[in-house]
Scaffold this active site. Sequence first.
Site, PDB file in Angstrom:
ATOM      1  N   VAL A 119      -2.965  -7.460  -2.391  1.00 45.78           N
ATOM      2  CA  VAL A 119      -2.667  -8.367  -1.269  1.00 45.78           C
ATOM      3  C   VAL A 119      -3.773  -9.391  -1.028  1.00 45.78           C
ATOM      4  CG1 VAL A 119      -1.145  -6.703  -0.098  1.00 45.78           C
ATOM      5  CG2 VAL A 119      -3.592  -6.774   0.515  1.00 45.78           C
ATOM      6  N   ARG A 178      -2.254   0.375  -7.640  1.00 45.61           N
ATOM      7  CA  ARG A 178      -2.095   1.473  -8.610  1.00 45.61           C
ATOM      8  C   ARG A 178      -0.625   1.641  -8.966  1.00 45.61           C
ATOM      9  NH1 ARG A 178      -5.732   5.697  -5.329  1.00 45.61           N
ATOM     10  NH2 ARG A 178      -4.728   4.501  -3.659  1.00 45.61           N
ATOM     11  N   GLY A 226       0.827  -1.215   0.000  1.00 49.19           N
ATOM     12  CA  GLY A 226       0.000   0.000   0.000  1.00 49.19           C
ATOM     13  C   GLY A 226       0.853   1.254   0.000  1.00 49.19           C
ATOM     14  N   GLY A 255      -4.499   6.908  15.470  1.00 45.10           N
ATOM     15  CA  GLY A 255      -5.880   7.412  15.461  1.00 45.10           C
ATOM     16  C   GLY A 255      -6.118   8.081  14.113  1.00 45.10           C
ATOM     17  N   TYR A 297     -14.802  -2.952  10.213  1.00 47.38           N
ATOM     18  CA  TYR A 297     -13.460  -2.352  10.149  1.00 47.38           C
ATOM     19  C   TYR A 297     -12.767  -2.519  11.508  1.00 47.38           C
ATOM     20  CZ  TYR A 297      -9.578   0.866   9.772  1.00 47.38           C
ATOM     21  OH  TYR A 297      -8.303   1.399   9.788  1.00 47.38           O
ATOM     22  N   SER A 306      -4.559   0.140  14.346  1.00 46.42           N
ATOM     23  CA  SER A 306      -5.376   1.357  14.481  1.00 46.42           C
ATOM     24  C   SER A 306      -5.878   1.457  15.922  1.00 46.42           C
ATOM     25  CB  SER A 306      -6.578   1.279  13.538  1.00 46.42           C
ATOM     26  OG  SER A 306      -7.486   2.333  13.790  1.00 46.42           O
ATOM     27  N   PHE A 355      -7.896   7.707   3.203  1.00 50.17           N
ATOM     28  CA  PHE A 355      -8.678   6.709   3.943  1.00 50.17           C
ATOM     29  C   PHE A 355     -10.185   7.008   3.942  1.00 50.17           C
ATOM     30  CE2 PHE A 355     -10.516   5.305   7.987  1.00 50.17           C
ATOM     31  CZ  PHE A 355     -10.176   3.969   8.026  1.00 50.17           C
TER      32      PHE A 355
HETATM   33  P1  NDP Z   1      -4.911   5.443   2.004  1.00 49.82           P
HETATM   34  O1  NDP Z   1      -6.236   5.159   1.397  1.00 49.82           O
HETATM   35  O2  NDP Z   1      -4.302   6.758   1.757  1.00 49.82           O
HETATM   36  O3  NDP Z   1      -3.878   4.301   1.579  1.00 49.82           O
HETATM   37  C1  NDP Z   1      -4.242   2.940   1.593  1.00 49.82           C
HETATM   38  C2  NDP Z   1      -3.217   2.133   0.825  1.00 49.82           C
HETATM   39  O4  NDP Z   1      -3.596   0.753   0.868  1.00 49.82           O
HETATM   40  C3  NDP Z   1      -3.136   2.539  -0.636  1.00 49.82           C
HETATM   41  O5  NDP Z   1      -1.785   2.641  -1.007  1.00 49.82           O
HETATM   42  C4  NDP Z   1      -3.819   1.404  -1.377  1.00 49.82           C
HETATM   43  O6  NDP Z   1      -3.184   1.190  -2.626  1.00 49.82           O
HETATM   44  C5  NDP Z   1      -3.510   0.232  -0.443  1.00 49.82           C
HETATM   45  N1  NDP Z   1      -4.442  -0.875  -0.651  1.00 49.82           N
HETATM   46  C6  NDP Z   1      -5.767  -0.922  -0.420  1.00 49.82           C
HETATM   47  N2  NDP Z   1      -6.265  -2.105  -0.798  1.00 49.82           N
HETATM   48  C7  NDP Z   1      -5.213  -2.837  -1.282  1.00 49.82           C
HETATM   49  C8  NDP Z   1      -5.074  -4.137  -1.830  1.00 49.82           C
HETATM   50  N3  NDP Z   1      -6.124  -4.951  -1.980  1.00 49.82           N
HETATM   51  N4  NDP Z   1      -3.848  -4.548  -2.210  1.00 49.82           N
HETATM   52  C9  NDP Z   1      -2.777  -3.735  -2.067  1.00 49.82           C
HETATM   53  N5  NDP Z   1      -2.839  -2.504  -1.567  1.00 49.82           N
HETATM   54  C10 NDP Z   1      -4.051  -2.058  -1.179  1.00 49.82           C
HETATM   55  O7  NDP Z   1      -5.099   5.194   3.569  1.00 49.82           O
HETATM   56  P2  NDP Z   1      -4.056   5.188   4.798  1.00 49.82           P
HETATM   57  O8  NDP Z   1      -2.713   5.542   4.372  1.00 49.82           O
HETATM   58  O9  NDP Z   1      -4.693   5.977   5.860  1.00 49.82           O
HETATM   59  O10 NDP Z   1      -4.143   3.654   5.218  1.00 49.82           O
HETATM   60  C11 NDP Z   1      -3.009   2.837   5.413  1.00 49.82           C
HETATM   61  C12 NDP Z   1      -3.239   1.919   6.596  1.00 49.82           C
HETATM   62  O11 NDP Z   1      -3.393   2.707   7.764  1.00 49.82           O
HETATM   63  C13 NDP Z   1      -4.490   1.066   6.494  1.00 49.82           C
HETATM   64  O12 NDP Z   1      -4.190  -0.243   6.977  1.00 49.82           O
HETATM   65  C14 NDP Z   1      -5.478   1.755   7.442  1.00 49.82           C
HETATM   66  O13 NDP Z   1      -6.425   0.866   7.966  1.00 49.82           O
HETATM   67  C15 NDP Z   1      -4.509   2.259   8.497  1.00 49.82           C
HETATM   68  N6  NDP Z   1      -4.977   3.340   9.345  1.00 49.82           N
HETATM   69  C16 NDP Z   1      -5.407   4.531   8.812  1.00 49.82           C
HETATM   70  C17 NDP Z   1      -5.833   5.536   9.648  1.00 49.82           C
HETATM   71  C18 NDP Z   1      -6.382   6.834   9.134  1.00 49.82           C
HETATM   72  O14 NDP Z   1      -7.060   7.546   9.903  1.00 49.82           O
HETATM   73  N7  NDP Z   1      -6.098   7.201   7.891  1.00 49.82           N
HETATM   74  C19 NDP Z   1      -5.782   5.380  11.118  1.00 49.82           C
HETATM   75  C20 NDP Z   1      -5.333   4.096  11.555  1.00 49.82           C
HETATM   76  C21 NDP Z   1      -4.920   3.141  10.703  1.00 49.82           C
HETATM   77  P3  NDP Z   1      -3.935   0.845  -3.993  1.00 49.82           P
HETATM   78  O15 NDP Z   1      -5.334   1.362  -3.894  1.00 49.82           O
HETATM   79  O16 NDP Z   1      -3.107   1.528  -5.030  1.00 49.82           O
HETATM   80  O17 NDP Z   1      -3.836  -0.653  -4.070  1.00 49.82           O
HETATM   81  C1  8X3 Z   2      -8.615   4.518  11.113  1.00 47.00           C
HETATM   82  C2  8X3 Z   2      -8.994   5.292  12.306  1.00 47.00           C
HETATM   83  O1  8X3 Z   2     -10.946   5.861  13.793  1.00 47.00           O
HETATM   84  O2  8X3 Z   2     -11.129   6.424  11.451  1.00 47.00           O
HETATM   85  O3  8X3 Z   2      -8.176   3.261  11.492  1.00 47.00           O
HETATM   86  O4  8X3 Z   2     -11.312   4.141  12.167  1.00 47.00           O
HETATM   87  S1  8X3 Z   2     -10.679   5.426  12.423  1.00 47.00           S
END
Ligand code: NDP
Ligand code: 8X3
Length: 257
Positions: free
Chosen positions: A65, A39, A13, A188, A157, A144, A194
């Site tokens: 993945v 992507r 990701g 958080g 989730y 998270s 996201f």
């Molecule tokens: P983004 O949406 O900005 O990034 C998510 C990434 O995950 C992208 O690069 C996307 O790439 C990749 N992804 C999604 N589905 C797939 C797949 N099937 N195979 C491979 N890659 C995949 O979100 P975040 O950076 O915020 O999220 C990253 C992680 O952080 C996640 O695990 C999320 O749950 C976690 N998180 C996020 C928080 C937030 O508030 N933003 C808080 C806590 C945790 P592509 O679409 O190109 O495949």
């Molecule tokens: C992402 C944080 O609180 O938006 O894991 O679910 S929350």
Amino acid sequence: MVTLEGKTVLITGASSGIGKACAEKFAELNAKLILTARRKERIDILAEELIQKYKVEIISSKLDVRNFNEVKSFYESLPDEWKTIDILVNNAGLARGLDKFYEGKIEDWDEMIDTNIKGLLYVSRVIVPQMVERQTGHIINIGSTAGHEPYPMGNVYVATKFAVKALSQSFRIDVLEKGIKVTSVDPGMVETEFSKVRFRGDDERAKKVYDGLQPLTPQDVADAVIYAATRPKHVNINQIILTPLAQASSNFVHRKK
Ligand code: NDP
Ligand code: 8X3
């Protein structure tokens, strides 16, 4: 000066948000990088930028993945000298929807479970055996705060992130005598794509998530990842929970009017 020269880091990701920020910070520390995401054009551009800026070696590879065969053949097709992966950042993940569980969409549940739990397992199953063989390595899972405390309509989730927490704890036990570190970095609210993904491109709704507060940046989370990745050999950072100053937990958020 801290450096990760000679280390190979695989990030899932890496096309956006936290994964992308991790790629930048690892490149800054001179690590060799394997960037993956669906992507491909985005990770190609990122790789090119980082190679120019930091003179590091980078491979970018399209990877979903959720598909075990794809994960397996991705690893098998890496050049031999890239198969020794020192640090695995299991970051790929997403939320879909925000509904009462009794009104939830089955395809949303499947996508979250397939990506956040099964995807993390598939990648770990393929990458970790070479760490076990070499008796060294580091798995960093992005969990998270949702994996510590449920919030209204977070149900599936939340469950996937509780699972990530359980897997980090379980992995740590399973590799205890193998010299492998396992860390969970649990943020958080972070402003990335996201919420846009969660609300399927509804920008207005996505923006409201961060109304009246200063969220974490992806770089803040990447700093925590880098901290865990750069401790001395005998130190394992088990878990890092970080939130915006205005967030005490999943359910307690202070918003300025
Ligand atoms: P983004 O949406 O900005 O990034 C998510 C990434 O995950 C992208 O690069 C996307 O790439 C990749 N992804 C999604 N589905 C797939 C797949 N099937 N195979 C491979 N890659 C995949 O979100 P975040 O950076 O915020 O999220 C990253 C992680 O952080 C996640 O695990 C999320 O749950 C976690 N998180 C996020 C928080 C937030 O508030 N933003 C808080 C806590 C945790 P592509 O679409 O190109 O495949
Ligand atoms: C992402 C944080 O609180 O938006 O894991 O679910 S929350």
